[in-house]
Design an enzyme around this catalytic site. Structure first.
Site, PDB file in Angstrom:
ATOM      1  N   SER A  20      -8.856 132.715  20.738  1.00 25.95           N
ATOM      2  CA  SER A  20      -7.688 131.697  21.511  1.00 25.95           C
ATOM      3  C   SER A  20      -6.937 132.499  21.487  1.00 25.95           C
ATOM      4  CB  SER A  20      -7.152 130.546  20.954  1.00 25.95           C
ATOM      5  OG  SER A  20      -6.863 130.064  21.906  1.00 25.95           O
TER       6      SER A  20
ATOM      7  N   ASP B  28     -15.133 124.746  28.211  1.00 26.08           N
ATOM      8  CA  ASP B  28     -14.375 125.388  27.069  1.00 26.08           C
ATOM      9  C   ASP B  28     -12.755 125.141  28.494  1.00 26.08           C
ATOM     10  OD1 ASP B  28     -11.819 126.804  25.810  1.00 26.08           O
ATOM     11  OD2 ASP B  28     -13.911 128.385  26.186  1.00 26.08           O
TER      12      ASP B  28
ATOM     13  N   HIS C 146     -13.309 124.468  23.648  1.00 23.62           N
ATOM     14  CA  HIS C 146     -12.644 125.284  22.856  1.00 23.62           C
ATOM     15  C   HIS C 146     -12.819 125.935  21.943  1.00 23.62           C
ATOM     16  CE1 HIS C 146      -9.396 128.422  22.826  1.00 23.62           C
ATOM     17  NE2 HIS C 146      -8.610 127.758  22.204  1.00 23.62           N
TER      18      HIS C 146
END
Length: 328
Positions: A179, A272, A302
């Site tokens: 991320s 995601d 995610h």
């Protein structure tokens, strides 16, 4: 001259949990949705970028959540960790119980939307990578806003990379992040390239946040479908940038000159919010003649399914395969 259509009208509808994923993965999705079908994480709103007191309150709550989560995990880990301070930079150096790659190094950047995930969570993540890879893992506990906006985190990333380069050959280093950590991994390499530093053997980008302008298709299509990250992180992005241009390559590395970067492993999921980030980054790397492989997992939101699912195990095995191949 005709007016351009603005988009597609989608009527309100229930999107079922997929039957094409494991029972464990489906259970993970179900746990993150209320009985009314609204993702639990959608109920939490980030403060405006200038509300520093509000951000500190949320950081304290998030740190407590992370601490509880990693406490439950810590007993399963075998790697030890030593915490170092290099100037203003904090690094957690994790050593596996058995080192199978004596001269290998994995430089790990944690996720957390540029605001969360440091401290003990970062330290535990470094230990997890050391266990999985059988090599030293350097968890970079970079400084974060609101106390430390950009470029503090990138400065810490550079300091950590220089520290590792002093101890390992570039061909024995792999850099990775999840991320926001994926953003820092690529941004750091772009800056390292600009400063004449050697590139590592590879990079791992797990659902990378490489476009802080949020211009990709999935930022619209997967809104409220991603149960982990149901909506925009633009307030986090603005807080992190501290007034800097969000499209600058050191903030949105998707828009940088990617030529000369090392081979890449990219991962995302069909649910995601950042799917477009991974897809576009993969294409951009290929167009820059960088060897890159993209792994998109069915139904995955995610950050994965929170562990303990066949899909998470599959991803961990693929990651280890890629890293160990780069070390060879």
């Amino acid at each position: 001259m005709t007016d351009q259509k603005s988009g597609i009208m989608v009527q309100g509808r229930l999107i079922p949990f997929p039957s094409s994923i494991s029972q464990e993965a489906r259970a993970s999705l179900e746990r993150l949705v209320n009985d009314d079908g609204v993702p639990i994480n959608a109920l939490y709103l980030m403060p405006p970028p200038d509300d520093h007191a509000g951000w500190m309150k949320i950081k304290a709550a998030a740190d407590g959540h992370y601490a509880a989560a990693v406490k439950a995990l810590a007993g399963t880990l075998r790697a030890s960790a030593e915490t170092l301070r290099i100037g203003e930079t904090t690094i957690h150096v994790a050593t596996p119980e058995t080192i199978s790659v004596p001269d290998g190094a994995y430089v790990d950047f944690h996720g957390g939307a540029f605001v969360f995930g440091g401290g003990e969570a970062c330290r535990v993540q470094a230990r997890m990578q050391a266990d999985r890879l059988g090599a030293l893992s350097y968890g970079v506990d970079y400084r974060m806003p609101p106390e430390h906006p950009y470029p503090a985190a990138l400065d810490d990333a550079m300091a950590a990379y220089r520290y590792v380069l002093e101890r390992h050959a570039p061909s024995r280093i792999v850099v990775g992040g999840r991320s926001a950590g994926g953003n820092l991994a690529v941004a750091m390499l772009l800056r390292a390239k600009d400063e004449g530093l050697p590139m590592p053997a590879g990079m791992v980008l797990l659902s990378p946040e490489v476009d802080l302008t949020e211009s990709g298709d999935s930022f619209q299509v997967n809104q409220m479908v991603d149960v982990v990250l149901p909506g925009s992180l633009m307030r986090n992005n603005a807080l992190y940038a501290g007034g800097a241009d969000l499209s600058h390559p050191y903030l949105s590395p998707l828009f940088g000159d990617l030529k000369g970067l090392p081979p890449a492993f990219l991962q995302s999921g069909t649910r995601d919010l950042f799917l477009s980030n991974a897809v576009r980054m993969h294409r951009a790397l290929r167009q820059a003649d960088v060897d890159a492989e993209l792994h998109v997992f069915e139904g995955m939101p995610h950050g994965g399914f929170q562990g303990n699912t066949p899909e998470d195990d599959d991803l961990a095995a693929e990651l280890a395969r890629f890293v160990k191949a780069r070390w060879q």
